[in-house]
Design a protein around this motif. Structure first.
Motif, mmCIF file in Angstrom:
data_model
loop_
_atom_site.group_PDB
_atom_site.id
_atom_site.type_symbol
_atom_site.label_atom_id
_atom_site.label_comp_id
_atom_site.label_asym_id
_atom_site.label_seq_id
_atom_site.Cartn_x
_atom_site.Cartn_y
_atom_site.Cartn_z
ATOM 1 N N UNK A 289 0.641 -1.288 0.037
ATOM 2 C CA UNK A 289 0.099 -0.049 0.077
ATOM 3 C C UNK A 289 0.912 1.331 0.045
ATOM 4 N N UNK A 290 1.879 1.258 0.845
ATOM 5 C CA UNK A 290 2.739 2.663 0.895
ATOM 6 C C UNK A 290 3.572 2.664 -0.414
ATOM 7 N N UNK A 291 3.761 1.624 -1.009
ATOM 8 C CA UNK A 291 4.906 1.969 -2.195
ATOM 9 C C UNK A 291 3.870 2.230 -3.539
ATOM 10 N N UNK A 292 2.521 2.086 -3.420
ATOM 11 C CA UNK A 292 1.575 2.279 -4.476
ATOM 12 C C UNK A 292 1.644 3.813 -4.798
ATOM 13 N N UNK A 293 1.882 4.222 -6.160
ATOM 14 C CA UNK A 293 1.486 5.468 -6.298
ATOM 15 C C UNK A 293 0.007 5.756 -6.700
ATOM 16 N N UNK A 294 -0.584 6.979 -6.041
ATOM 17 C CA UNK A 294 -1.937 7.293 -6.467
ATOM 18 C C UNK A 294 -2.920 6.344 -6.131
ATOM 19 N N UNK A 295 -3.027 6.002 -4.881
ATOM 20 C CA UNK A 295 -4.176 5.130 -4.624
ATOM 21 C C UNK A 295 -5.319 5.931 -4.400
ATOM 22 N N UNK A 296 -6.607 5.334 -4.671
ATOM 23 C CA UNK A 296 -7.866 6.075 -4.702
ATOM 24 C C UNK A 296 -8.804 5.208 -4.149
ATOM 25 N N UNK A 297 -10.044 6.044 -3.676
ATOM 26 C CA UNK A 297 -11.276 5.599 -3.127
ATOM 27 C C UNK A 297 -12.416 5.532 -3.934
ATOM 28 N N UNK A 298 -13.079 4.040 -4.105
ATOM 29 C CA UNK A 298 -14.147 3.862 -4.698
ATOM 30 C C UNK A 298 -15.322 3.884 -3.661
ATOM 31 N N UNK A 299 -16.333 4.521 -4.047
ATOM 32 C CA UNK A 299 -17.500 4.516 -3.181
ATOM 33 C C UNK A 299 -18.476 3.430 -3.478
ATOM 34 N N UNK A 300 -18.819 2.221 -2.791
ATOM 35 C CA UNK A 300 -19.324 1.164 -3.339
ATOM 36 C C UNK A 300 -20.867 1.201 -3.101
ATOM 37 N N UNK A 301 -21.522 1.241 -4.398
ATOM 38 C CA UNK A 301 -22.888 1.374 -4.430
ATOM 39 C C UNK A 301 -23.282 -0.043 -5.213
ATOM 40 N N UNK A 302 -24.554 -0.188 -5.040
ATOM 41 C CA UNK A 302 -25.279 -1.035 -6.293
ATOM 42 C C UNK A 302 -26.709 -0.450 -6.413
ATOM 43 N N UNK A 303 -27.530 -1.130 -7.211
ATOM 44 C CA UNK A 303 -28.863 -0.705 -7.272
ATOM 45 C C UNK A 303 -29.724 -2.000 -7.081
ATOM 46 N N UNK A 304 -30.944 -1.688 -6.512
ATOM 47 C CA UNK A 304 -31.909 -2.965 -6.564
ATOM 48 C C UNK A 304 -32.267 -3.314 -8.108
ATOM 49 N N UNK A 305 -32.299 -4.470 -8.326
ATOM 50 C CA UNK A 305 -32.418 -5.237 -9.680
ATOM 51 C C UNK A 305 -33.612 -4.391 -10.295
ATOM 52 N N UNK A 306 -33.738 -4.297 -11.461
ATOM 53 C CA UNK A 306 -35.026 -3.763 -12.095
ATOM 54 C C UNK A 306 -35.822 -4.599 -12.706
ATOM 55 N N UNK A 307 -37.142 -4.117 -12.934
ATOM 56 C CA UNK A 307 -38.099 -5.424 -13.276
ATOM 57 C C UNK A 307 -37.795 -5.663 -14.852
ATOM 58 N N UNK A 308 -37.146 -4.786 -15.619
ATOM 59 C CA UNK A 308 -37.093 -4.828 -16.944
ATOM 60 C C UNK A 308 -35.727 -4.498 -17.337
#
Length: 425
Positions: free
Chosen positions: A293-312
Motif C-alpha cells: 500500500x505504501x509503495x503504490x503511487x496514486x491510490x484512490x477511493x471507490x465508494x461502493x454502490x449498487x442498485x436494486x435489480x430492475x423489473x425489466x
C-alpha cells in the motif's frame, strides 16, 4: 448450394445497432452483434480510446468469458498473454497479532486476472476502428411511433454541434449511472453499501528484487495464481497479481456515505487522507500488505454502490447491458463477466430470431439474463455485508476470528448463484 438464397441474403441491408458507451460492455456488444450479422456504431464521450491509460484496476475473468472473448477476437492466445492465472480463491482471518488462519480455500476457481485497460484494449483493437464515434456525449433518444427505429442525439465535444444517429436497435451500455435506464426508471436510486474501498496497483517492474517484493512473496507464496482475501472485523482486503509485474489491491472499510460531486463513484483523496490510511493500515493489516500500500503511487477511493435489480431491461427496441442493466458491488467478481455474458446472449438471441423478430429476441435476452444477474447482484450485496461484519436480518454479524465452517463457506466466490453454469441461450 442455393446461390439465389445467398444473393438475396447479401442484398438485404444489414440491421443497425447504436451502442451508447464504449467501455467493456459496449465493445463486447459490438463484437457479439457484428458476429450476429449487424452493423454497429458505438457512441462514446471519451475523446479517444483509453489506450495504455492506467484506468481502473484488476478484474477476474471466468472460463466462459475467456472462451467468449476468444471467439470474438479469434486470438485466444493473446488473451492468455494479457492475463495471469487466478486458480485459487483464499479467504483468511487476520487477528490482532497479525497472524493468519485459513477460513476457506478453493483450488478450482479457474479464473484469469487482468488489468481493466489491457482487457479493454484487447477487445477494442480487434474491432473495425470506423465504428466508433469518439468525443460524442449522449444527450437523448426517441423511438419511432412504429417501434421500428430509434434516433440518438449526441453532442460532438470538439465542435459543440449536435449529431443525430439512426438505428434499428439502441443498446444502452452507458454504465451504472445510465441516462437511458433513468428514462424508463426515473426513481431507481443508487444504494450505498455502507463501505468504501481504497484501491491501487503497485507496478513493481524494476524492483522485483526489493525487500518489499521478497517479503510479499514470502507471505503470499501463491501470488501469481491466487486471489488472497484477508478479513478482520469491519474490514477486508484483496491482493492478487496481474500481468506486467503489477499487484492489484483493494481494502474495504466501513464508513458513513461520503458526499460526492456529481455522479462520480471515485472520491478525490488528499495527502492527509492517504497518511491516515497508512496509519490505519499499520494498525490492522499484515506488514507486507502495508508495504504494498505504501509503495503504490496514486491510490484512490471507490465508494461502493449498487442498485436494486430492475423489473425489466428491454423496452421496444431499447436494451440495457452491463452496469446499465445491473450495477453491482464487486464481491462476486461478476461485474465484467456479466457485461461479457450480456453481450454474448444478446448477440445469440438476435442471430436466432433475426432482425424481423427483434421484440422476440430482446424478450428472450431478458428472460435469460435478468433472473441470473438479479440473483448475482443480491448475492454480492449480501457477501459484502458479511465480509464487512455488517448486520443482516437473518444472521448475526460475521466475525472472521470466531466463524464456523458453514459461515465461511459463504465467503467463497463460487458461492454465487449459477457459478460455472451461466446459461447462454
Amino acid at each position: 448450394m442455393n446461390h439465389s438464397h445467398d444473393l438475396s441474403h447479401q442484398n438485404k441491408p444489414k440491421p443497425k445497432a447504436v451502442i451508447v458507451g464504449g467501455s467493456i460492455a459496449g465493445v463486447s456488444c459490438a463484437h457479439a452483434l457484428i458476429l450476429a450479422g449487424w452493423d454497429v456504431v458505438v457512441i462514446e464521450k471519451s475523446r479517444r480510446p483509453p489506450k495504455g491509460n492506467p484506468t481502473g484496476a484488476g478484474l477476474a475473468l471466468d472460463p466462459l468469458s475467456q472462451e467468449l472473448i476468444g471467439s470474438w477476437t479469434r486470438h485466444p492466445e493473446l488473451l492468455h498473454d494479457i492475463t495471469s492465472p487466478a486458480a485459487i480463491d483464499l479467504n483468511q482471518a487476520i487477528n490482532d497479532e497479525k497472524s493468519r488462519k485459513i477460513l476457506a480455500r478453493d483450488e478450482n476457481f479457474n479464473h484469469r486476472a487482468a488489468h481493466w485497460s489491457s482487457l479493454h484494449d484487447h477487445l477494442f483493437s480487434a474491432l473495425p476502428p470506423e465504428i466508433f464515434l469518439w468525443g460524442h456525449l449522449f444527450l437523448s433518444f426517441s423511438v419511432s411511433s412504429d417501434k421500428r427505429s430509434v434516433k440518438i442525439r449526441a453532442q460532438v465535444l470538439n465542435t459543440e454541434e449536435t449529431a443525430e444517429v439512426d438505428g434499428d436497435l439502441l443498446v444502452a451500455a452507458d454504465g451504472w449511472n445510465s441516462l437511458i435506464r433513468k428514462h424508463y426508471f426515473p426513481d431507481i436510486k443508487r444504494r450505498y453499501s455502507g463501505y468504501c474501498a481504497w484501491r491501487g496497483v503497485l507496478d513493481f517492474s524494476g524492483i522485483e528484487d526489493s525487500e518489499t517484493i521478497k517479503n510479499v512473496r514470502e507471505a503470499h507464496p501463491e501470488l501469481g495464481k491466487c486471489m488472497y482475501f484477508d478479513l478482520m472485523p469491519g474490514n477486508h482486503n484483496l491482493l492478487f497479481e496481474i500481468p506486467n509485474k503489477r499487484l492489484n489491491w483493494t481494502w474495504f472499510f466501513n464508513q458513513p456515505e461520503p458526499q460526492l460531486e456529481g455522479n462520480s463513484v471515485t472520491m478525490k483523496v488528499s495527502d492527509e487522507m492517504i497518511q491516515k490510511m497508512y496509519q490505519d493500515a499499520e494498525r490492522i493489516w499484515h506488514p507486507t500488505f502495508v508495504q504494498v500500500v505504501r509503495e503504490t503511487k496514486e491510490p484512490f477511493v471507490n465508494v461502493i454502490y449498487d442498485c436494486d435489480p430492475p423489473e425489466r431491461i428491454v423496452w421496444d427496441n431499447v436494451v440495457l447491458v452491463g452496469d446499465a442493466a445491473h450495477p453491482t458491488t464487486p464481491h462476486s467478481s461478476r461485474s465484467t463477466n456479466m457485461s461479457i455474458l450480456d453481450a454474448a446472449v444478446l448477440g445469440r438471441c438476435l442471430e436466432k430470431w433475426g432482425s424481423e423478430n427483434l421484440m422476440a429476441a430482446l424478450e428472450e435476452y431478458q428472460s435469460i439474463r435478468l433472473p441470473v444477474a438479479s440473483k448475482q447482484v443480491l448475492h454480492a450485496r449480501r457477501v459484502g455485508r458479511i465480509k464487512q461484519g455488517l448486520e443482516l436480518p437473518d444472521r448475526k454479524s460475521f466475525n472472521p476470528n470466531t466463524a464456523n465452517w458453514e459461515e465461511c463457506e459463504m465467503l467463497q466466490l463460487r458461492a454465487v448463484p449459477f457459478f460455472g453454469h451461466n446459461p447462454l441461450v
